[in-house]
Design an enzyme around this catalytic site. Structure first.
Site, mmCIF file in Angstrom:
data_model
loop_
_atom_site.group_PDB
_atom_site.id
_atom_site.type_symbol
_atom_site.label_atom_id
_atom_site.label_comp_id
_atom_site.label_asym_id
_atom_site.label_seq_id
_atom_site.Cartn_x
_atom_site.Cartn_y
_atom_site.Cartn_z
ATOM 1 N N ILE A 113 5.252 2.483 -2.307
ATOM 2 C CA ILE A 113 6.693 2.250 -2.306
ATOM 3 C C ILE A 113 7.070 1.570 -3.626
ATOM 4 O O ILE A 113 6.435 0.598 -4.037
ATOM 5 C CB ILE A 113 7.117 1.345 -1.121
ATOM 6 C CG1 ILE A 113 6.608 1.919 0.208
ATOM 7 C CG2 ILE A 113 8.622 1.181 -1.111
ATOM 8 C CD1 ILE A 113 7.189 3.267 0.578
ATOM 9 N N SER A 141 0.183 -1.757 6.245
ATOM 10 C CA SER A 141 0.031 -1.043 4.979
ATOM 11 C C SER A 141 -0.958 0.096 5.166
ATOM 12 O O SER A 141 -1.883 0.005 5.987
ATOM 13 C CB SER A 141 -0.479 -1.981 3.879
ATOM 14 O OG SER A 141 -0.829 -1.255 2.710
ATOM 15 N N TYR A 155 -6.663 -8.143 1.374
ATOM 16 C CA TYR A 155 -5.395 -7.569 1.830
ATOM 17 C C TYR A 155 -5.615 -6.547 2.939
ATOM 18 O O TYR A 155 -4.929 -6.572 3.971
ATOM 19 C CB TYR A 155 -4.698 -6.918 0.638
ATOM 20 C CG TYR A 155 -3.355 -6.296 0.952
ATOM 21 C CD1 TYR A 155 -2.249 -7.089 1.260
ATOM 22 C CD2 TYR A 155 -3.182 -4.912 0.907
ATOM 23 C CE1 TYR A 155 -1.018 -6.521 1.522
ATOM 24 C CE2 TYR A 155 -1.950 -4.335 1.167
ATOM 25 C CZ TYR A 155 -0.874 -5.142 1.474
ATOM 26 O OH TYR A 155 0.353 -4.576 1.739
ATOM 27 N N ALA A 156 -6.571 -5.637 2.746
ATOM 28 C CA ALA A 156 -6.829 -4.615 3.761
ATOM 29 C C ALA A 156 -7.278 -5.248 5.063
ATOM 30 O O ALA A 156 -6.887 -4.799 6.154
ATOM 31 C CB ALA A 156 -7.883 -3.624 3.252
#
Length: 250
Positions: free
Chosen positions: A182, A137, A149-150
């Site tokens: 997206i 990502s 998440y990162a």
């Protein structure tokens, strides 16, 4: 379209995780168009399985379930292409991030790709051929409310580069794709349509539009091709120019 066939009698197979919706669904649709057979590991079934697709219900956050499903697959056929797409976000500011979120996100976003790569690696090495695409990502570069998440997606980039070095001599390429914004259900759940932060994201995209799952699927298909054998250890940002545009903020 690839012509490589491990057994010489059937279309080449690709294992795609999290292929029942979103980016993963678009990846499967594109790969089927390219002539591959696709095995979809996902805890949820797609709305409809497509011709050439096999869905296997797997709780990918569970190591035992993942190992069992992978072992059954490699015992049945040679799979020389892998797309590690399944993932989850769990956004939160640092002060609200929990160890439970950390454990779950790391299990799905980091542990699962490692376990599946371990399962498929002997077959790839035996055939001296393999194509691996990890879906990371743009958030790996840093994003607010994405501590967990990162970290997981940056870790996936580290594994991508390490695997590329370890496996390059075996004819196995390992690359990553870093999607930007997206238009998927996952994106809209975290960035509600019309919300100020969502509009800021849209306005910051140099090409002037949101990305689509098909944009990402095109990059995946390119990196899985037989002819992509001299591309490895790389990150392809499918982000409409946002990553390049980071320099404009300085």
């Amino acid at each position: 379209m690839s012509t490589f066939d491990a057994k010489g009698s059937s279309p080449p197979a690709v294992l795609v995780t999290g292929g029942s919706a979103g980016i993963g669904r678009a990846v499967i649709e594109r790969l089927l168009q390219e002539g591959y057979e696709v095995i979809n590991f996902d805890v949820s079934a797609p709305a409809q399985c497509l011709p050439g697709e096999t869905h296997v219900c797997v709780d990918l956050a569970n190591a035992a379930d993942t190992r069992q499903a992978a072992a059954a697959l490699v015992a049945e056929r040679d799979v020389l292409r892998l797309v590690n797409n399944a993932g989850t976000v769990r956004p939160a500011l640092l002060e609200h991030a929990s160890t439970e979120d950390l454990a779950f996100v790391m299990a799905l976003n980091i542990q699962t790709p490692m376990l599946l790569m371990q399962a498929l690696l002997p077959t790839m090495r035996r055939h001296r051929f393999g194509r691996v695409v990890n879906i990371s990502s743009r958030a790996a570069l840093g994003k607010t409310e994405r501590t967990v998440y990162a970290a997981s997606k940056a870790g996936l980039l580290g594994m991508t580069r390490t695997w590329a070095l370890e496996m390059g001599g075996d004819g196995i390429t390992v690359n990553a794709i870093g999607p930007g914004p997206i238009a998927t259900e996952l994106f809209e759940r975290v960035n509600p349509p019309g919300a100020p932060q969502t509009e800021r994201i849209r306005a910051s995209i140099p090409v002037g539009r949101m990305g689509t799952p098909a944009d990402v699927a095109h990059g995946v298909a390119s990196l899985l091709d037989d002819r992509a054998g001299f591309i490895t250890g790389q990150v392809l940002y499918v982000c409409g120019g946002m990553t390049v545009g980071l320099g404009n903020a300085a």
